[in-house]
Enzyme design. Structure first.
Site, mmCIF file in Angstrom:
data_model
loop_
_atom_site.group_PDB
_atom_site.id
_atom_site.type_symbol
_atom_site.label_atom_id
_atom_site.label_comp_id
_atom_site.label_asym_id
_atom_site.label_seq_id
_atom_site.Cartn_x
_atom_site.Cartn_y
_atom_site.Cartn_z
ATOM 1 C CD GLU A 27 30.586 40.187 39.416
ATOM 2 O OE1 GLU A 27 30.865 40.873 38.406
ATOM 3 O OE2 GLU A 27 31.333 40.094 40.401
ATOM 4 C CG ASN A 78 35.904 41.859 41.057
ATOM 5 O OD1 ASN A 78 36.744 41.351 40.303
ATOM 6 N ND2 ASN A 78 35.717 43.168 41.124
ATOM 7 C CG ASN A 90 36.869 37.752 37.641
ATOM 8 O OD1 ASN A 90 36.651 37.961 36.450
ATOM 9 N ND2 ASN A 90 36.881 38.725 38.550
ATOM 10 C CD GLU A 91 38.885 41.831 36.429
ATOM 11 O OE1 GLU A 91 38.834 42.416 37.521
ATOM 12 O OE2 GLU A 91 38.460 42.347 35.368
ATOM 13 C CE1 TYR A 146 33.370 46.301 32.192
ATOM 14 C CE2 TYR A 146 35.431 45.651 33.257
ATOM 15 C CZ TYR A 146 34.107 45.382 32.929
ATOM 16 O OH TYR A 146 33.521 44.212 33.342
ATOM 17 C CD GLU A 164 34.722 41.113 33.838
ATOM 18 O OE1 GLU A 164 34.817 42.314 34.174
ATOM 19 O OE2 GLU A 164 34.877 40.161 34.627
ATOM 20 C CD GLN A 190 28.342 42.228 35.491
ATOM 21 O OE1 GLN A 190 27.311 41.754 35.944
ATOM 22 N NE2 GLN A 190 29.446 42.361 36.241
HETATM 23 O O1 AHR Z 1 32.031 43.675 35.612
HETATM 24 C C1 AHR Z 1 32.310 44.282 36.811
HETATM 25 C C2 AHR Z 1 33.624 43.819 37.410
HETATM 26 O O2 AHR Z 1 34.682 44.251 36.610
HETATM 27 C C3 AHR Z 1 33.838 42.333 37.499
HETATM 28 O O3 AHR Z 1 33.297 41.785 38.650
HETATM 29 C C4 AHR Z 1 35.328 42.216 37.529
HETATM 30 O O4 AHR Z 1 35.776 41.015 36.984
HETATM 31 C C5 AHR Z 1 35.823 43.441 36.791
HETATM 32 O O5 AHR Z 1 36.775 44.132 37.500
#
Ligand code: AHR
Length: 507
Positions: free
Chosen positions: A30, A75, A175-176, A247, A295, A352
Site C-alpha cells: 500500500e 485505506n 477497500n473495506e 488482524y 488482508e 503487508q
Molecule cells: O493493512 C493496513 C490497513 O488495514 C489497510 O489499509 C486497510 O485496508 C486495513 O484496515
C-alpha cells in the site's frame, strides 16, 4: 518418546480438500508509511536498480515466491486519483493523503508498480477507488491498463511509454467500504449498487478480468454478515470473489489465547462461505463465489507509536510492527488455516510485504532484514504447491479466555504428485512441552523424509532487528522419520515445522 503428549493424524490420497491456487500466497503493498518510498523504491540507495527499486528487496520478495500483490491500498485507495501517478514525474502532484495523514508525492504510480511487480515475478491485483470516486474512474483505469490501443486512455498509457497493455487480471472493487474509518464509507446497499455498476462497465471494457467485492473488514464488524448478504444480492452475477480481512494481536499478553485466534479465522471463513452459498441458493445461481482473504496478519505492536506521528510527513515509519517468535507461530497457524480452506479461498494476501506490518524490513540507505514471520510465509509459498489433503486429526485440546477446545496441534499436508513431494506443515501451540506427532500416511509408503525444518525459540518474545538479523531463524535439525508409511516427529514447544518428504527416487 511415549511420555510426550501425542497427536495422531491420518492422511490419505483420497481425502482431498482441493488444488491450491498459488495466489493463496499473495501479499500486499500500500502507499503507506515506508512500504513504497524507502521500501521497494529508494533511488539514492547503493543497491537501487535503473528505476530506483532496491535490488536487495527484490531478491527477498523473490525468495518468498510471492505470486500476486495487491496494490495501491488499502485505506489509501479510497482517496486516490490514479491519474496523479502516471505521466511525467515532474508534473505529478503532491497530495494530502487522508487515510494515513501523510503527503503522497506520486513518484511511484500504476506503471512503475507494475514494472516492479514484473521484477519480482508477481502478478498485480489492482484496487479501484470506490470511496471518493466511482464507476468512471474505475472504468478508465481498466482501459488505461488493459485496452491494447486506439482509445483515449490506452493511447495515454502508450504515450507514457507502455506500448503493451498491462493485462491486469484481478481487480478489487474498493477497500473495506463497511468501515467508518474508510474515506467514502458506505452502507451495504450503497456499496452493493456502486460495486455492481462499476463491475459491469469494467467488464464491458475487458470481459476477461476477475473482480473481488468488499466483504467485511473483520468478523467483529457490527454489520457482518448482513453486509456480505446484501453486497452479494447486488453483485452476485458480476463478481468472482468476496474479500475477508483480519488482524490479530496479543493485546493482553495472553499467548495461549492469541495463538487460538485461528479458531476465529476459521469460523469467519466458514461463515462467509455459508453466506455466499445462501445467496447462491436464493438466486438459484449455478455460479459459486470464492473467497479472497486479501488482508491477514498480526498487527498491534506499532499501535501506540503510530498515535505519536506528526501529520503530513512523507513516508514516515508507520505500522512498523517488529514481530516476535510467537507472532511467527500464529502466522504459521494462519497459513495452515488458509490451506485447510483452499477449496474456497483462491486468493489471500499477507498484509503487508515491506516495512508496513511486513515480513521484509529495510533501513533507509541501509540494509534489509527478515522478520520472524518471513519464515513460515516463505516455507508455505515455496513448499506448499499442489493439492491440500484433509488431515483427520486427534490432538490434545486446550481452553483459553475466548476459545474452547483449541487443538494444540495445527496440521495440513500438501501433495505435489507431479514432482513426488509430500509436505506437512504443522504447529505445536503448547507453550511448555514438545508434542509427539504420529502421522499415518497410508498411501505414501514409498516416501522418505528429506528435511524437517523447525522454527523454535526459548524466548517467545524473541525478535529479529537490524542489528540481530539472525536471532530467530529456522534450522533443519528436526527428527522426523518415515517408516513404511508411518511418520513420527517430535515437535518442540511453540514451534513451526515443515516436514518435506519425497519419493525414494527423488534426489
Ligand atoms: O493493512 C493496513 C490497513 O488495514 C489497510 O489499509 C486497510 O485496508 C486495513 O484496515
Amino acid at each position: 518418546m511415549s511420555d510426550f503428549k501425542t497427536a495422531k493424524i491420518v492422511i490419505d490420497k483420497d481425502f482431498i480438500i482441493g488444488e491450491i491456487d498459488k495466489r493463496i500466497y499473495g501479499s500486499f503493498i500500500e502507499h503507506l508509511g515506508r512500504a513504497v518510498y524507502g521500501g521497494i523504491y529508494e533511488p539514492g540507495h547503493p543497491l537501487a536498480d535503473d528505476m530506483g527499486f532496491r535490488k536487495d528487496v527484490i531478491e527477498l520478495v523473490k525468495k518468498i515466491g510471492v505470486p500476486i500483490i495487491r496494490y495501491p491500498g488499502g485505506n489509501f485507495v479510497s482517496g486516490y486519483n490514479w491519474e496523479d501517478g502516471v505521466g511525467p514525474l515532474e508534473k505529478r502532484p503532491k497530495q494530502l493523503e487522508l487515510a494515513w495523514s501523510t503527503v503522497e508525492t506520486n513518484q511511484i504510480g500504476t506503471n512503475e508498480f507494475i514494472e516492479w511487480a514484473k521484477r519480482v515475478d508477481a502478478e498485480v491485483m489492482m484496487a479501484v477507488n470506490l470511496g471518493t470516486r466511482g464507476i468512471e474512474a474505475a472504468k478508465n483505469l481498466v482501459e488505461y491498463c488493459n485496452h491494447p490501443k486506439d482509445s483515449y486512455w490506452s493511447d495515454l498509457r502508450i504515450s507514457h511509454g507502455y506500448r503493451q497493455s498491462h493485462n491486469i487480471k484481478t481487480w478489487c472493487l474498493g477497500n473495506e467500504m463497511d468501515g467508518p474509518w474508510q474515506i467514502g464509507h458506505k452502507t451495504a446497499e450503497e456499496y452493493g449498487r456502486v460495486a455492481c455498476e462499476a463491475a459491469k462497465v469494467m467488464k464491458w471494457v475487458d470481459p476477461t478480468i476477475e473482480l473481488v467485492a468488499c466483504g467485511s473488514s473483520g468478523s467483529g464488524m457490527p454489520t457482518f454478515a448482513e453486509w456480505e448478504a446484501t453486497v452479494l444480492e447486488h453483485t452476485y452475477e458480476q463478481i468472482e470473489y468476496i474479500s475477508l480481512h483480519t488482524y490479530y494481536g496479543n493485546f493482553n499478553d495472553d499467548t495461549a489465547n492469541f495463538l487460538a485466534s485461528t479458531m476465529n479465522m476459521d469460523a469467519f471463513i466458514k461463515s462467509v462461505v455459508s453466506t455466499c452459498d445462501y445467496i447462491k441458493a436464493k438466486k438459484k445461481s449455478k455460479k459459486t463465489i470464492n473467497l479472497s482473504f486479501d488482508e491477514w496478519n498480526v498487527w498491534f505492536h506499532s499501535n501506540e507509536d503510530d498515535k505519536k506521528l506528526e501529520r503530513w510527513s512523507i513516508a514516515p515509519s508507520q505500522l512498523e510492527d517488529v514481530y516476535t517468535h510467537e507472532d511467527a507461530i500464529l502466522v504459521g497457524s494462519m497459513l495452515i488455516t488458509l490451506l485447510k480452506n483452499a477449496d474456497r479461498i483462491k486468493i489471500a494476501c499477507l498484509a503487508q510485504l515491506v516495512n508496513v506490518i511486513a515480513p521484509i524490513m529495510t533501513e533507509n540507505n541501509g540494509k534489509s532484514w527478515r522478520q520472524t514471520i518471513f519464515y513460515p510465509y516463505m516455507h508455505a509459498s515455496v513448499y506448499g504447491r499442489g493439492i491440500v489433503m484433509r488431515p483427520v486429526t486427534k490432538s490434545p485440546l486446550y481452553d483459553t479466555k475466548d476459545f474452547c477446545d483449541v487443538p494444540l496441534l495445527d496440521i495440513v499436508a500438501v501433495l505435489d504428485e507431479e514432482n513426488g513431494y509430500l509436505t506437512v506443515f504443522t504447529v505445536n501451540k503448547d507453550l511448555e512441552s514438545p508434542m509427539l506427532l504420529e502421522l499415518d500416511a497410508r498411501n505414501f509408503e514409498e516416501y522418505i523424509v528429506k528435511k524437517h525444518i523447525i522454527l523454535e525459540n526459548e524466548d517467545m518474545k524473541a525478535i529479529n532487528s537490524k542489528d540481530y538479523t539472525e536471532n530467530v531463524v529456522p534450522h533443519d535439525r528436526g527428527n522426523a522419520v518415515m517408516e513404511r508409511g508411518k511418520l513420527t516427529a517430535l515437535l518442540p514447544k511453540l514451534s513451526w515445522n515443515v516436514i518435506r518428504l519425497s519419493k525414494l527416487l527423488n534426489k
